[in-house]
Design a protein around this motif. Structure first.
Motif, PDB file in Angstrom:
ATOM      1  N   THR A 283      -0.636  15.025  -0.079  1.00 31.28           N
ATOM      2  CA  THR A 283      -2.062  15.188   0.207  1.00 31.28           C
ATOM      3  C   THR A 283      -2.900  14.664  -0.945  1.00 31.28           C
ATOM      4  O   THR A 283      -2.630  14.994  -2.115  1.00 31.28           O
ATOM      5  CB  THR A 283      -2.403  16.672   0.433  1.00 31.28           C
ATOM      6  OG1 THR A 283      -1.564  17.201   1.464  1.00 31.28           O
ATOM      7  CG2 THR A 283      -3.860  16.844   0.830  1.00 31.28           C
ATOM      8  N   VAL A 284      -3.924  13.881  -0.648  1.00 28.86           N
ATOM      9  CA  VAL A 284      -4.887  13.440  -1.658  1.00 28.86           C
ATOM     10  C   VAL A 284      -5.833  14.591  -1.965  1.00 28.86           C
ATOM     11  O   VAL A 284      -6.376  15.231  -1.051  1.00 28.86           O
ATOM     12  CB  VAL A 284      -5.670  12.215  -1.164  1.00 28.86           C
ATOM     13  CG1 VAL A 284      -6.846  11.904  -2.086  1.00 28.86           C
ATOM     14  CG2 VAL A 284      -4.750  10.998  -1.058  1.00 28.86           C
ATOM     15  N   THR A 285      -6.043  14.846  -3.254  1.00 32.94           N
ATOM     16  CA  THR A 285      -6.919  15.952  -3.647  1.00 32.94           C
ATOM     17  C   THR A 285      -8.147  15.515  -4.438  1.00 32.94           C
ATOM     18  O   THR A 285      -9.226  16.077  -4.263  1.00 32.94           O
ATOM     19  CB  THR A 285      -6.138  16.994  -4.470  1.00 32.94           C
ATOM     20  OG1 THR A 285      -5.588  16.364  -5.644  1.00 32.94           O
ATOM     21  CG2 THR A 285      -5.011  17.605  -3.639  1.00 32.94           C
TER      22      THR A 285
ATOM     23  N   THR B 222      -5.382  11.649  -7.517  1.00 36.05           N
ATOM     24  CA  THR B 222      -4.468  12.779  -7.700  1.00 36.05           C
ATOM     25  C   THR B 222      -3.921  13.193  -6.341  1.00 36.05           C
ATOM     26  O   THR B 222      -4.676  13.403  -5.391  1.00 36.05           O
ATOM     27  CB  THR B 222      -5.183  13.966  -8.364  1.00 36.05           C
ATOM     28  OG1 THR B 222      -5.709  13.549  -9.632  1.00 36.05           O
ATOM     29  CG2 THR B 222      -4.219  15.124  -8.582  1.00 36.05           C
ATOM     30  N   VAL B 223      -2.592  13.302  -6.277  1.00 34.85           N
ATOM     31  CA  VAL B 223      -1.896  13.606  -5.034  1.00 34.85           C
ATOM     32  C   VAL B 223      -1.027  14.842  -5.250  1.00 34.85           C
ATOM     33  O   VAL B 223      -0.418  15.004  -6.314  1.00 34.85           O
ATOM     34  CB  VAL B 223      -1.021  12.416  -4.581  1.00 34.85           C
ATOM     35  CG1 VAL B 223      -0.286  12.744  -3.283  1.00 34.85           C
ATOM     36  CG2 VAL B 223      -1.861  11.156  -4.438  1.00 34.85           C
TER      37      VAL B 223
ATOM     38  N   CYS C 128       0.832  -1.190   0.000  1.00 39.49           N
ATOM     39  CA  CYS C 128       0.000   0.000   0.000  1.00 39.49           C
ATOM     40  C   CYS C 128       0.869   1.244   0.000  1.00 39.49           C
ATOM     41  O   CYS C 128       2.044   1.206   0.379  1.00 39.49           O
ATOM     42  CB  CYS C 128      -0.940   0.026   1.212  1.00 39.49           C
ATOM     43  SG  CYS C 128      -0.114   0.206   2.813  1.00 39.49           S
ATOM     44  N   VAL C 129       0.273   2.340  -0.429  1.00 34.39           N
ATOM     45  CA  VAL C 129       0.868   3.668  -0.309  1.00 34.39           C
ATOM     46  C   VAL C 129       0.013   4.448   0.677  1.00 34.39           C
ATOM     47  O   VAL C 129      -1.213   4.487   0.554  1.00 34.39           O
ATOM     48  CB  VAL C 129       0.914   4.390  -1.667  1.00 34.39           C
ATOM     49  CG1 VAL C 129       1.301   5.847  -1.475  1.00 34.39           C
ATOM     50  CG2 VAL C 129       1.888   3.713  -2.603  1.00 34.39           C
ATOM     51  N   VAL C 130       0.656   5.066   1.664  1.00 34.58           N
ATOM     52  CA  VAL C 130      -0.045   5.894   2.647  1.00 34.58           C
ATOM     53  C   VAL C 130       0.301   7.350   2.362  1.00 34.58           C
ATOM     54  O   VAL C 130       1.473   7.732   2.358  1.00 34.58           O
ATOM     55  CB  VAL C 130       0.363   5.534   4.084  1.00 34.58           C
ATOM     56  CG1 VAL C 130      -0.414   6.388   5.089  1.00 34.58           C
ATOM     57  CG2 VAL C 130       0.141   4.044   4.354  1.00 34.58           C
ATOM     58  N   ILE C 131      -0.721   8.155   2.118  1.00 35.64           N
ATOM     59  CA  ILE C 131      -0.551   9.569   1.807  1.00 35.64           C
ATOM     60  C   ILE C 131      -0.933  10.389   3.038  1.00 35.64           C
ATOM     61  O   ILE C 131      -2.083  10.360   3.485  1.00 35.64           O
ATOM     62  CB  ILE C 131      -1.431   9.984   0.606  1.00 35.64           C
ATOM     63  CG1 ILE C 131      -1.128   9.116  -0.618  1.00 35.64           C
ATOM     64  CG2 ILE C 131      -1.248  11.465   0.311  1.00 35.64           C
ATOM     65  CD1 ILE C 131       0.270   9.262  -1.157  1.00 35.64           C
TER      66      ILE C 131
ATOM     67  N   GLU D 150       3.537  19.992  -6.370  1.00 33.90           N
ATOM     68  CA  GLU D 150       3.398  19.321  -7.662  1.00 33.90           C
ATOM     69  C   GLU D 150       2.371  18.200  -7.551  1.00 33.90           C
ATOM     70  O   GLU D 150       2.365  17.442  -6.580  1.00 33.90           O
ATOM     71  CB  GLU D 150       4.742  18.756  -8.121  1.00 33.90           C
ATOM     72  CG  GLU D 150       5.805  19.806  -8.367  1.00 33.90           C
ATOM     73  CD  GLU D 150       5.473  20.682  -9.563  1.00 33.90           C
ATOM     74  OE1 GLU D 150       4.833  20.169 -10.506  1.00 33.90           O
ATOM     75  OE2 GLU D 150       5.823  21.875  -9.545  1.00 33.90           O
ATOM     76  N   ALA D 151       1.534  18.082  -8.566  1.00 36.38           N
ATOM     77  CA  ALA D 151       0.508  17.041  -8.584  1.00 36.38           C
ATOM     78  C   ALA D 151       0.999  15.827  -9.358  1.00 36.38           C
ATOM     79  O   ALA D 151       1.732  15.950 -10.350  1.00 36.38           O
ATOM     80  CB  ALA D 151      -0.779  17.572  -9.205  1.00 36.38           C
ATOM     81  N   TYR D 152       0.617  14.657  -8.901  1.00 34.12           N
ATOM     82  CA  TYR D 152       0.888  13.419  -9.622  1.00 34.12           C
ATOM     83  C   TYR D 152      -0.262  12.456  -9.366  1.00 34.12           C
ATOM     84  O   TYR D 152      -1.124  12.707  -8.515  1.00 34.12           O
ATOM     85  CB  TYR D 152       2.227  12.803  -9.210  1.00 34.12           C
ATOM     86  CG  TYR D 152       2.326  12.344  -7.777  1.00 34.12           C
ATOM     87  CD1 TYR D 152       2.063  11.025  -7.417  1.00 34.12           C
ATOM     88  CD2 TYR D 152       2.689  13.230  -6.755  1.00 34.12           C
ATOM     89  CE1 TYR D 152       2.164  10.599  -6.110  1.00 34.12           C
ATOM     90  CE2 TYR D 152       2.792  12.816  -5.444  1.00 34.12           C
ATOM     91  CZ  TYR D 152       2.525  11.493  -5.115  1.00 34.12           C
ATOM     92  OH  TYR D 152       2.634  11.072  -3.813  1.00 34.12           O
ATOM     93  N   GLN D 153      -0.301  11.361 -10.099  1.00 35.60           N
ATOM     94  CA  GLN D 153      -1.407  10.419  -9.972  1.00 35.60           C
ATOM     95  C   GLN D 153      -0.912   9.037  -9.564  1.00 35.60           C
ATOM     96  O   GLN D 153       0.187   8.616  -9.943  1.00 35.60           O
ATOM     97  CB  GLN D 153      -2.185  10.320 -11.288  1.00 35.60           C
ATOM     98  CG  GLN D 153      -2.964  11.596 -11.619  1.00 35.60           C
ATOM     99  CD  GLN D 153      -3.832  11.445 -12.851  1.00 35.60           C
ATOM    100  OE1 GLN D 153      -3.485  10.728 -13.794  1.00 35.60           O
ATOM    101  NE2 GLN D 153      -4.982  12.111 -12.846  1.00 35.60           N
ATOM    102  N   VAL D 154      -1.751   8.378  -8.799  1.00 33.59           N
ATOM    103  CA  VAL D 154      -1.502   6.996  -8.393  1.00 33.59           C
ATOM    104  C   VAL D 154      -2.740   6.186  -8.738  1.00 33.59           C
ATOM    105  O   VAL D 154      -3.868   6.608  -8.455  1.00 33.59           O
ATOM    106  CB  VAL D 154      -1.212   6.881  -6.882  1.00 33.59           C
ATOM    107  CG1 VAL D 154      -1.014   5.426  -6.479  1.00 33.59           C
ATOM    108  CG2 VAL D 154       0.006   7.701  -6.496  1.00 33.59           C
ATOM    109  N   SER D 155      -2.537   5.033  -9.348  1.00 33.93           N
ATOM    110  CA  SER D 155      -3.633   4.132  -9.685  1.00 33.93           C
ATOM    111  C   SER D 155      -3.672   3.008  -8.658  1.00 33.93           C
ATOM    112  O   SER D 155      -2.682   2.310  -8.456  1.00 33.93           O
ATOM    113  CB  SER D 155      -3.435   3.558 -11.084  1.00 33.93           C
ATOM    114  OG  SER D 155      -4.441   2.601 -11.377  1.00 33.93           O
ATOM    115  N   ALA D 156      -4.823   2.855  -7.988  1.00 34.06           N
ATOM    116  CA  ALA D 156      -4.959   1.842  -6.938  1.00 34.06           C
ATOM    117  C   ALA D 156      -6.214   1.017  -7.173  1.00 34.06           C
ATOM    118  O   ALA D 156      -7.220   1.524  -7.679  1.00 34.06           O
ATOM    119  CB  ALA D 156      -5.010   2.502  -5.568  1.00 34.06           C
TER     120      ALA D 156
END
Length: 537
Positions: A160-162, A174-175, A49-52, A181-187
């Motif tokens: 931060t999750v947005t 989108t984080v 898992c990824v924890v934001i 800077e914004a980036y995306q994670v697919s879960a």
């Protein structure tokens, strides 16, 4: 990690900060107690898992929860960190297990509650771990250290999750990182552990239902190295004979204290903090105010806990007042419930429908907890007479609540054997101060100490465990064991100890230590049902 079952490629994927767009099994939005507990449970079962988490450090200026319950400590034992938390706690259990009601810290004692919050240094047959008084920041730091050392857990602090974008087979999140800077994670799944002010609840269209108490509350954390009391150690002092009655207690043994003043407006509290502290102490004392925090008591529960692949966990799903010390602990219970089920689905031994049992199981626990906290709020420091018997009647359930902490049940869940509810609790008016071990399906497996000093819980498998009179050629055991192997369901078979009061019945125990099935003949256990085959999802 499970020794049986079909492992999907998602479950063991290596997760790194550089792999920002990689597909991962679970994204946990929020790294407070709920999010860290979810990560710990996922790690226990080998699911990455990824924890934001937006906070880079945990602030000790606002300690929030101070009670880690028996049940939460039992989960920490499962994760192997109960001893680590006790070692980190500034106040050992042996220091005090008492709540004291008094005129002031320098005045007369009115009454005591001993053994409050499940605090005890004696071994108790009913549970594997005693409660622990410890500020929430310390709990979070211990959990952060633990999950950071687990393979497959990526703890991203300052992020931060947005936005969430749910699709058929995944959620694109989108984080925003610490540089904006914004980036995306697919879960494949998202756990919304971002609290009452987080974005996940709004993103899935869920709404709180409930109300807030109109009376203000004002918290203070202060340093007073010379402050002590002739009343002796206590984890809380309820001061009734002050101009502004309230609660006060130590955060550590080095002079850091917390105080709560019900009914005090923020402006007044900020301007008169010294006077408020003097009132609790009963005399002036040298001190430095470290932090203050106005708040309103809220009794809120979300109208739904899930939407497709997104699940609300902890305060994103429910908020309750602190009276009784259950809020943070209830959040940990949420996290354990949903995380082991995600692991079962990820490993392929349970269908996705198993996840539909999360809300039916946790909603009843949450609503009962919120109602208990609200009931405790009816008798705060400024509401109580200076009368021992009246206080004992009014506050006993706040400090002795094993029926709520250990006695909750998942009876009626679509993945629990059908049958009557837990014995003695059918009328909905059970005494929450009393806990009677019960093997009715849905209940927590009754605890038992073994001759070598270990707990029966230490012998349970990481998946399901069939416990009972299985020595020799016990009839019916081979059937469910064979079916479990065919389905890839991790099933351990455990001989009940000779001294176990329930050793002559077969109990199918889930990964979270709750009983899924009880029978005299295990051949009839419906493994499909208890793993979600009958759930809509």
């Amino acid at each position: 990690m499970y020794s049986q079952g079909r492992v999907t490629h998602h479950s063991l994927v290596a997760v790194t900060h550089q792999a920002r767009t990689a597909d991962i099994p679970v994204l946990v939005a929020g790294g407070g107690p709920a999010g860290l507990a979810a990560a710990a449970e996922l790690a226990l079962h080998g699911v990455a898992c990824v924890v934001i988490e937006p906070r880079t450090v945990v602030s000790h200026r606002r300690p929030r929860a101070k009670t880690t319950s028996i049940r939460t400590m039992e989960h920490l034992r499962r994760w192997g960190i109960a001893s680590a938390l006790r070692a980190a706690a500034p106040l050992p259990v042996a220091w005090s297990q008492r709540v004291t009601f008094c005129e002031s810290l320098s005045g007369a004692r009115i009454t005591d509650f001993d053994g409050a919050f499940g605090l005890t240094t004696e071994r108790d047959e009913r549970f594997a771990e005693a409660g622990q008084q410890v500020p929430q920041p310390v709990v979070e730091e211990v959990l952060r250290e633990h999950v950071s050392g687990q393979p497959g857990v990526d703890l991203r602090l300052g992020h931060t999750v947005t936005v969430l974008d749910q699709r058929d087979d995944r959620v694109v999140v989108t984080v925003q990182d610490g540089q904006g800077e914004a980036y995306q994670v697919s879960a494949r799944y998202v756990l919304g552990c971002d609290g009452a002010a987080g974005v996940v609840r709004d993103q899935i269209g869920a709404r709180y239902a409930g109300h807030s108490d109109p009376r203000p509350n004002f918290n203070v954390v202060f340093h007073a190295p010379t402050l002590d009391t002739h009343l002796g150690p206590a984890v809380q002092y309820w001061v009734l004979d002050a101009p502004a009655p309230g609660l006060v207690g130590r955060l550590d043994q080095a002079g850091t204290w917390w105080a709560i003043f019900p009914g005090v407006e923020p402006e007044y509290g900020t301007a008169h903090a010294a006077d408020l502290i003097t009132g609790l102490v009963g005399a002036p004392v040298g001190h430095q105010v470290l932090a203050s925090d106005p708040w309103l008591a809220r009794m809120l529960v979300a109208d739904r806990f899930a939407d497709r692949r997104v699940f609300l966990v902890g305060e994103s799903a429910h908020v309750n007042p602190p009276w009784g010390g259950h809020g943070f602990n209830t959040s940990v219970g949420d996290a354990v419930n949903v995380a082991w089920k995600i692991a079962a689905v990820e490993y392929g031994w349970a269908p996705p429908g198993l996840l539909a049992s999360y809300e039916p199981e946790r909603r009843g626990v949450v609503e009962q907890t919120v109602a208990s906290a609200a009931a405790n709020m009816r008798s705060l420091a400024h509401d109580l007479p200076q009368d021992e018997q009246a206080i004992q009647r009014a506050k006993r359930s706040e400090f002795h609540s094993l029926g709520l902490v250990l006695g909750y049940s998942y009876a009626g869940s679509p993945v629990i054997q059908p049958g009557p509810g837990p014995s003695g609790r059918d009328d909905g008016a059970a005494d929450m101060t009393r806990y009677t071990p019960d093997t009715t399906p849905g209940a927590r497996l009754p605890h038992h100490w073994l001759p070598d000093g270990s707990s029966l819980y230490d012998r349970l498998g990481p998946g399901f465990t069939l416990i009972g009179p299985v020595a020799g050629d016990a009839p019916g055991v081979a059937g469910p064991a064979g079916r479990a192997r065919q389905r890839g369901i991790p099933l351990a078979v455990l001989q009940a100890p000779p001294s176990y009061p329930w050793g002559q019945e077969f109990l199918l125990v889930r990964p979270d230590q709750h009983i899924a099935w009880r029978t005299g003949d295990p051949a009839g256990i419906d493994l499909g049902m208890v793993t979600g085959a009958n759930c809509a999802g």
